[in-house]
Design an enzyme around this catalytic site. Structure first.
Site, PDB file in Angstrom:
ATOM      1  N   SER A 150      10.743  13.387  58.052  1.00 50.00           N
ATOM      2  CA  SER A 150      10.741  13.431  56.588  1.00 50.00           C
ATOM      3  C   SER A 150      10.056  14.673  56.028  1.00 50.00           C
ATOM      4  O   SER A 150      10.335  15.065  54.896  1.00 50.00           O
ATOM      5  CB  SER A 150      10.070  12.174  56.030  1.00 50.00           C
ATOM      6  OG  SER A 150       8.753  12.040  56.520  1.00 50.00           O
ATOM      7  N   HIS A 167       4.638  12.520  50.653  1.00 46.97           N
ATOM      8  CA  HIS A 167       5.611  13.417  51.272  1.00 46.97           C
ATOM      9  C   HIS A 167       5.681  14.743  50.523  1.00 46.97           C
ATOM     10  O   HIS A 167       5.168  14.869  49.406  1.00 46.97           O
ATOM     11  CB  HIS A 167       6.987  12.743  51.325  1.00 46.97           C
ATOM     12  CG  HIS A 167       7.118  11.747  52.420  1.00 46.97           C
ATOM     13  ND1 HIS A 167       6.540  10.499  52.357  1.00 46.97           N
ATOM     14  CD2 HIS A 167       7.743  11.812  53.625  1.00 46.97           C
ATOM     15  CE1 HIS A 167       6.802   9.839  53.485  1.00 46.97           C
ATOM     16  NE2 HIS A 167       7.528  10.608  54.262  1.00 46.97           N
TER      17      HIS A 167
END
Length: 301
Positions: free
Chosen positions: A57, A283
């Site tokens: 990710s 993230h």
């Protein structure tokens, strides 16, 4: 109108959200296709003709708009592989990075928690592939979702202490870093076998936790900030050593990302709030992907 924000209380929950968003298709739907981007044929050819991006990710950049939410990978079309390819006209990109990927998913399929699957990332490699970037390791042995997720979950039990550090098996954690080192070296060897002429760059992870201080966007117990930071630092060391063991180049993000952690005034990593207009919780933000692309391009130059 901006999409609603969702509080993401733990790293596992954030990852579950990612996989849920990507799993909106049925079990019998075809596998997700890799993202492809071809430079303008009218432009001058670059040194690299076929670029393959492998990653998790932190390469896919989930929910950095625009993101493909029809796949479990939640891959942004402006992640760093896309930006690198865009800066090299004539280079064809095959991006198979996928949110939740472990190093094992280079040679084994990845399946979503609810539905959907993608083939092994190494399937994208060809004898003519001449550039490969690898951004993996953080999900091995459930490092991000397990250890760091536990830090968030335990914070309320002892807000002024270090409950996560106390609950962590240090020997087990050290073994995880050794696994990551060996796994990364193994991936580089797989790449060399399938694409013997490829230049291979292993990309590290940015600073996520501040060197000092705290913030509501990263809800840890006071004493666990230093511990969580040490975990991400040790992860980078394992990735760097794995690259070195296999003779690959290493792209350092730890140094360039100093002062851009979750709690910084100019963060490169999103905090505990998931937004479909910015990024998945915990993230990379678009700014981080732009910075990574610059580091990769600088190394290629």
């Amino acid at each position: 109108m901006p999409r609603p924000l969702v509080a993401a209380l733990t790293l596992p929950l954030a990852l579950a959200l990612a996989l849920a968003l990507g799993g909106c298709t049925g079990e019998d739907d075809p596998v997700a296709a890799p993202a492809r981007s071809t430079g303008s044929p009218a432009a001058a050819q670059t040194e690299y003709d076929q670029y393959v991006a492998l990653g998790d990710s932190y390469t896919a950049a989930p929910l950095v708009p625009p993101t493909d939410t029809g796949s479990i990978c939640l891959r942004s079309s402006v992640n760093y592989p896309a930006l690198v390819a865009e800066a090299m006209p004539g280079t064809e990109l095959t991006d198979v990075s996928c949110s939740g990927a472990q190093t094992a998913n280079v040679t084994s399929p990845q399946t979503g928690q609810r539905s959907g699957r993608v083939p092994p990332q190494a399937d994208a490699l060809r004898p003519g592939t001449d550039l490969v970037t690898i951004g993996l390791g953080g999900n091995d042995d459930h490092l991000f979702g397990g250890v760091l997720g536990q830090c968030v979950q335990l914070a309320s039990s002892d807000p002024t202490g270090a409950p996560c550090r106390a609950a962590t098996d240090r020997a087990g954690l050290d073994a995880t870093f050794e696994h990551i080192r060996a796994n990364l070296a193994g991936i580089v060897e797989v790449v060399h076998r399938r694409a013997p002429d490829a230049r291979v760059l292993v990309v590290g992870y940015p600073q996520i936790v501040p060197a000092s201080g705290s913030c509501d966007l990263l809800p840890l117990a006071d004493g666990d900030y230093a511990f969580a930071r040490s975990v991400t630092e040790d992860l980078n060391r394992a990735v760097r050593l794995g690259a070195s063991d296999a003779g690959a180049e290493y792209v350092d993000l730890w140094g360039p990302s100093a002062g851009h952690d979750i709690c910084a005034a100019d963060p490169w990593i999103n905090g505990r709030i998931t937004s479909a207009d910015t990024a998945l919780a915990y993230h990379p933000l678009a700014a981080e992907q732009q910075a990574v692309a610059q580091q990769v391009l600088a190394q290629l130059r």
